[in-house]
Scaffold this motif. Sequence first.
Motif, PDB file in Angstrom:
ATOM      1  N   GLY A   1       2.716  -8.577 -16.029  1.00  0.00           N
ATOM      2  CA  GLY A   1       1.257  -8.528 -15.913  1.00  0.00           C
ATOM      3  C   GLY A   1       0.801  -8.115 -14.530  1.00  0.00           C
ATOM      4  O   GLY A   1      -0.138  -7.313 -14.383  1.00  0.00           O
ATOM      5  N   MET A   2       1.451  -8.625 -13.498  1.00  0.00           N
ATOM      6  CA  MET A   2       1.076  -8.283 -12.127  1.00  0.00           C
ATOM      7  C   MET A   2       1.371  -6.823 -11.828  1.00  0.00           C
ATOM      8  O   MET A   2       0.558  -6.127 -11.201  1.00  0.00           O
ATOM      9  N   ILE A   3       2.533  -6.337 -12.275  1.00  0.00           N
ATOM     10  CA  ILE A   3       2.882  -4.931 -12.048  1.00  0.00           C
ATOM     11  C   ILE A   3       1.927  -4.014 -12.799  1.00  0.00           C
ATOM     12  O   ILE A   3       1.486  -2.978 -12.286  1.00  0.00           O
TER      13      ILE A   3
ATOM     14  N   ARG B   1      -1.292  -3.980 -10.738  1.00  0.00           N
ATOM     15  CA  ARG B   1      -1.160  -3.315  -9.440  1.00  0.00           C
ATOM     16  C   ARG B   1      -1.003  -1.804  -9.566  1.00  0.00           C
ATOM     17  O   ARG B   1      -1.533  -1.045  -8.761  1.00  0.00           O
ATOM     18  N   HIS B   2      -0.266  -1.368 -10.587  1.00  0.00           N
ATOM     19  CA  HIS B   2       0.053   0.055 -10.706  1.00  0.00           C
ATOM     20  C   HIS B   2      -0.838   0.784 -11.704  1.00  0.00           C
ATOM     21  O   HIS B   2      -0.719   2.000 -11.852  1.00  0.00           O
ATOM     22  N   GLY B   3      -1.705   0.057 -12.394  1.00  0.00           N
ATOM     23  CA  GLY B   3      -2.586   0.701 -13.362  1.00  0.00           C
ATOM     24  C   GLY B   3      -1.836   1.317 -14.524  1.00  0.00           C
ATOM     25  O   GLY B   3      -2.157   2.425 -14.959  1.00  0.00           O
ATOM     26  N   VAL B   4      -0.821   0.601 -15.030  1.00  0.00           N
ATOM     27  CA  VAL B   4      -0.002   1.122 -16.123  1.00  0.00           C
ATOM     28  C   VAL B   4      -0.002   0.117 -17.270  1.00  0.00           C
ATOM     29  O   VAL B   4      -0.478  -1.019 -17.139  1.00  0.00           O
ATOM     30  N   THR B   5       0.550   0.532 -18.405  1.00  0.00           N
ATOM     31  CA  THR B   5       0.655  -0.363 -19.545  1.00  0.00           C
ATOM     32  C   THR B   5       1.735  -1.409 -19.293  1.00  0.00           C
ATOM     33  O   THR B   5       2.577  -1.255 -18.400  1.00  0.00           O
ATOM     34  N   THR B   6       1.727  -2.454 -20.101  1.00  0.00           N
ATOM     35  CA  THR B   6       2.766  -3.477 -19.940  1.00  0.00           C
ATOM     36  C   THR B   6       4.147  -2.917 -20.259  1.00  0.00           C
ATOM     37  O   THR B   6       5.141  -3.321 -19.654  1.00  0.00           O
ATOM     38  N   GLY B   7       4.226  -1.966 -21.211  1.00  0.00           N
ATOM     39  CA  GLY B   7       5.500  -1.328 -21.516  1.00  0.00           C
ATOM     40  C   GLY B   7       6.031  -0.546 -20.324  1.00  0.00           C
ATOM     41  O   GLY B   7       7.229  -0.598 -20.006  1.00  0.00           O
ATOM     42  N   GLN B   8       5.134   0.184 -19.633  1.00  0.00           N
ATOM     43  CA  GLN B   8       5.540   0.922 -18.445  1.00  0.00           C
ATOM     44  C   GLN B   8       5.915  -0.033 -17.313  1.00  0.00           C
ATOM     45  O   GLN B   8       6.835   0.232 -16.534  1.00  0.00           O
ATOM     46  N   ALA B   9       5.189  -1.147 -17.215  1.00  0.00           N
ATOM     47  CA  ALA B   9       5.496  -2.136 -16.181  1.00  0.00           C
ATOM     48  C   ALA B   9       6.886  -2.727 -16.394  1.00  0.00           C
ATOM     49  O   ALA B   9       7.642  -2.922 -15.435  1.00  0.00           O
ATOM     50  N   LEU B  10       7.227  -3.008 -17.644  1.00  0.00           N
ATOM     51  CA  LEU B  10       8.560  -3.524 -17.943  1.00  0.00           C
ATOM     52  C   LEU B  10       9.626  -2.484 -17.611  1.00  0.00           C
ATOM     53  O   LEU B  10      10.681  -2.807 -17.055  1.00  0.00           O
TER      54      LEU B  10
END
Length: 243
Positions: free
Chosen positions: A192-194, A197-206
């Motif tokens: 969630g934090m990533i 911070r990066h303005g991306v989806t949760t899939g992209q953050a993972l």
Amino acid sequence: MKTPQLQAVVLAARFVGRVHPTQHLGEACRNALNGEYAVGLTLTADAALAQRVSLCAVGALAARGESLQISLGEGPCVQALRQGAPVLAADLDDARSTEQWPVYAEQARAHGIRAVFALPVLSGSDPSEQSGLVLSLYRDRPGLLPEVDLHLAQDHADAADLLLLATPTPSDEEFAHTWLLPTDAVVHQAIGMISYRHGVTTGQALALLRAHAHTRDMDLTALAHAVVHEHLTLPDLPGPSPR
């Protein structure tokens, strides 16, 4: 939806209303089996495990086996969900049975896991209607899964499905407190934090978290802890700018 077996109904009824009910169910499963196994139970919304949580890990082998699947995004759980059938890998040295997840197999062996049996909960013939639950058995030696243990484990997997159906939809905070293992909570916090911070989806953050863990040769949970509690900032993904 298939008609649940009586044994699964009886098992589910024992744990309704408890805190961490699936953890209790996993412990009951481990005690009921005739062989020596560690037991893991995962819930995922897609076969790539972009939205995957661990509901139960009983025994060190299960904790590590589940963690590796989160970190790598591959493993017997993924294969079981994709094919809609059990994956019975009786020997992780057998390249034929692990060809869909060779990295997982190699790292699992390095942590003492020699056999994995992943049993998905099958609600019907349509893969899109499956619950996304998989119960996995981990063993420190190769060998086939006896039929009696297969049926016992499947009963407990079906009971976990009934537990989820019998529980009112909780808030995110209630879900984390009641269902998730502590190590998984920090991974989802980091995602969630990533994402923010990066303005991306949760899939992209993972995907970013996994890639960074791989390049640093870190456990995903340890990296997530650093993101959440030590204010570690990961390098930006190419494309979207941070918010």
